[in-house]
Design an enzyme around this catalytic site. Structure first.
Site, PDB file in Angstrom:
ATOM      1  N   ASP A  62     -33.913  45.847 -13.743  1.00 61.44           N
ATOM      2  CA  ASP A  62     -33.476  45.137 -14.578  1.00 61.44           C
ATOM      3  C   ASP A  62     -34.466  46.212 -15.963  1.00 61.44           C
ATOM      4  O   ASP A  62     -34.972  46.249 -15.976  1.00 61.44           O
ATOM      5  CB  ASP A  62     -33.463  44.003 -15.205  1.00 61.44           C
ATOM      6  CG  ASP A  62     -32.696  43.500 -16.842  1.00 61.44           C
ATOM      7  OD1 ASP A  62     -33.102  44.110 -17.457  1.00 61.44           O
ATOM      8  OD2 ASP A  62     -32.679  42.218 -16.665  1.00 61.44           O
ATOM      9  N   TYR A 149     -22.791  44.039 -28.641  1.00 60.87           N
ATOM     10  CA  TYR A 149     -22.362  45.969 -27.881  1.00 60.87           C
ATOM     11  C   TYR A 149     -22.259  46.738 -28.953  1.00 60.87           C
ATOM     12  O   TYR A 149     -23.035  47.880 -29.039  1.00 60.87           O
ATOM     13  CB  TYR A 149     -21.189  45.414 -26.982  1.00 60.87           C
ATOM     14  CG  TYR A 149     -21.136  47.273 -26.392  1.00 60.87           C
ATOM     15  CD1 TYR A 149     -21.152  46.503 -25.012  1.00 60.87           C
ATOM     16  CD2 TYR A 149     -19.722  47.254 -27.105  1.00 60.87           C
ATOM     17  CE1 TYR A 149     -20.996  47.802 -23.738  1.00 60.87           C
ATOM     18  CE2 TYR A 149     -19.296  48.660 -25.515  1.00 60.87           C
ATOM     19  CZ  TYR A 149     -19.887  49.307 -25.066  1.00 60.87           C
ATOM     20  OH  TYR A 149     -19.696  49.868 -24.130  1.00 60.87           O
ATOM     21  N   HIS A 185     -14.095  47.965 -12.697  1.00 62.14           N
ATOM     22  CA  HIS A 185     -13.991  46.707 -11.604  1.00 62.14           C
ATOM     23  C   HIS A 185     -12.731  45.450 -12.583  1.00 62.14           C
ATOM     24  O   HIS A 185     -12.355  45.758 -13.145  1.00 62.14           O
ATOM     25  CB  HIS A 185     -15.160  45.400 -13.076  1.00 62.14           C
ATOM     26  CG  HIS A 185     -15.371  44.394 -12.330  1.00 62.14           C
ATOM     27  ND1 HIS A 185     -15.104  43.367 -12.033  1.00 62.14           N
ATOM     28  CD2 HIS A 185     -16.894  44.019 -12.023  1.00 62.14           C
ATOM     29  CE1 HIS A 185     -15.981  43.001 -11.803  1.00 62.14           C
ATOM     30  NE2 HIS A 185     -16.817  42.980 -11.434  1.00 62.14           N
ATOM     31  N   ARG A 190     -10.572  45.003 -18.494  1.00 61.19           N
ATOM     32  CA  ARG A 190      -9.540  46.723 -19.579  1.00 61.19           C
ATOM     33  C   ARG A 190      -7.821  46.651 -19.327  1.00 61.19           C
ATOM     34  O   ARG A 190      -7.581  46.413 -18.254  1.00 61.19           O
ATOM     35  CB  ARG A 190     -10.383  47.234 -18.660  1.00 61.19           C
ATOM     36  CG  ARG A 190     -11.558  47.517 -20.071  1.00 61.19           C
ATOM     37  CD  ARG A 190     -12.755  49.026 -19.882  1.00 61.19           C
ATOM     38  NE  ARG A 190     -14.072  48.577 -19.018  1.00 61.19           N
ATOM     39  CZ  ARG A 190     -14.930  49.117 -18.623  1.00 61.19           C
ATOM     40  NH1 ARG A 190     -14.775  50.502 -18.751  1.00 61.19           N
ATOM     41  NH2 ARG A 190     -16.549  49.052 -18.086  1.00 61.19           N
TER      42      ARG A 190
END
Ligand SMILES: NC(=O)c1ccc[n+]([C@@H]2O[C@H](COP(=O)([O-])OP(=O)(O)OC[C@H]3O[C@@H](n4cnc5c(N)ncnc54)[C@H](O)[C@@H]3O)[C@@H](O)[C@H]2O)c1
Length: 316
Positions: A62, A149, A185, A190
């Site tokens: 991570d 984001y 994905h 999206r």
């Protein structure tokens, strides 16, 4: 680096959509590639074809924790990229962008590596100017649900430029616009993957808003080529550089092209637009053209055919 010594390249988020294509391309160019990912949205299936390559290494890690490796170049892509995923745990999203950037910049400082940040067109927020040039400072709502984001990425850019000013780091910042292609994905919400999956499953295609909002879609191979060119550019080229396809398409039009290419008879349904969703987003890529000699080559239909073929395999 001596002659015959392979360049060691770190790709964070390497098991994700863009990261897996980047790893593939770098290996093809003769690099040793270290792929780092925590598999939040990335999948081993995306890099399965690389696992037998002796020049490819994967590490579950991570980026919000420090990383100690010896490396010549860093592509920092680790960050969930679609609203469904980045809003799942917004605090972790901001941490990934901000602490992840600090850790990668720290690593670049120690190893004297060149470091490239995968930034985003979301730094422009809901823009008042079209198309967006890199000088435009953006209109982001710092309190909204997308801020984890957008503001995370904006802060990462700030960190990149401060590390350059303060420590002389060799930095590159790419502002990536909507990119699509194989290995997206399927559940990330999206628009391209949504429409393709819905069309292939013979489900209704969901258009948010009235469908007149435009998007500009870049095929993944073009985008990866832009990232490679930016990394290879002279040290005084820091960016930010917009990378995307400037050809605008209405979302409703995209739905129709996908229906035609998949031969699907699904209906199109309209739903309310989500909060803070920009109505128009299109890159001005003059800077990329001028300093990188880059522009997209793959047209929408060709790119969609490759993408549809990818999604059709597990679904049929
Ligand atoms: N695809 C696009 O259209 C687009 C547009 C603009 C910017 N970008 C940027 O490009 C990068 C890659 O996007 P993508 O579309 O491939 O998305 P993606 O979700 O497929 O890839 C992101 C990868 O980062 C990994 N990751 C997330 N948090 C992590 C953490 N804390 N530590 C280690 N790994 C972590 C995920 O598991 C995943 O493999 C992102 O930084 C994104 O913001 C993408």
């Amino acid at each position: 680096m001596g002659k015959g010594v392979r360049k060691r390249v770190l790709v964070t988020g390497g098991a994700g959509f863009l990261g897996s294509h980047l790893c593939t391309r770098l290996l093809r160019e003769g690099c040793d590639v270290l792929c780092v990912d925590n598999y939040f949205t990335g999948r081993r299936a995306n890099i399965l074809h690389l696992l037998d390559d002796p020049h490819f290494e994967v590490m579950r890690h991570d980026v919000t924790f420090p990383l100690y490796v010896e490396i010549d170049e860093i592509y920092n892509l680790a960050c969930p990229a679609s609203p469904i995923h980045y809003r799942f745990d917004p605090v972790q999203t901001t941490k990934t962008s901000v602490i992840g950037a600090i850790n990668m910049l720290g690593l670049a400082k120690r190893t004297k590596a060149k470091v490239l940040q995968a930034s985003t067109s979301e730094v422009y927020g809901d823009p008042e100017v079209h198309p967006q040039t890199e000088d435009y400072r953006g209109r982001v709502n710092p309190l909204g649900p997308r801020a984890c984001y957008d503001e995370g990425k904006r802060c990462a850019e700030t960190l990149f430029f401060d590390y350059r000013r303060q420590h002389g780091l060799r930095i590159k910042v790419a502002r990536i616009f909507n990119t699509y292609g194989p290995r997206m994905h399927p559940e990330d919400g999206r628009v391209v993957s949504n429409f393709i999956v819905q069309a292939l499953r013979r489900e209704q295609l969901t258009v948010f808003g009235d469908g007149r909002q435009t998007r500009a879609f870049c095929y993944v191979d073009d985008l990866i080529d832009g990232l490679i060119r930016l990394m290879a550019s002279p040290d005084d080229v820091t960016g930010p550089v917009n990378l995307g396809n400037p050809v605008e398409v209405r979302v409703a039009e995209l739905a129709e092209v996908i229906l035609r290419l998949t031969g699907s008879r699904s209906a199109i349904v309209y739903r309310p637009l989500p909060a803070d969703d920009p109505v128009q987003r299109c890159p001005d890529i003059s800077r990329a053209r001028e300093i990188l000699g880059w522009e997209p080559r793959v047209n929408l239909e060709e790119g969609l055919r490759h993408t549809i073929a990818y999604f059709a395999e597990p679904l049929t």
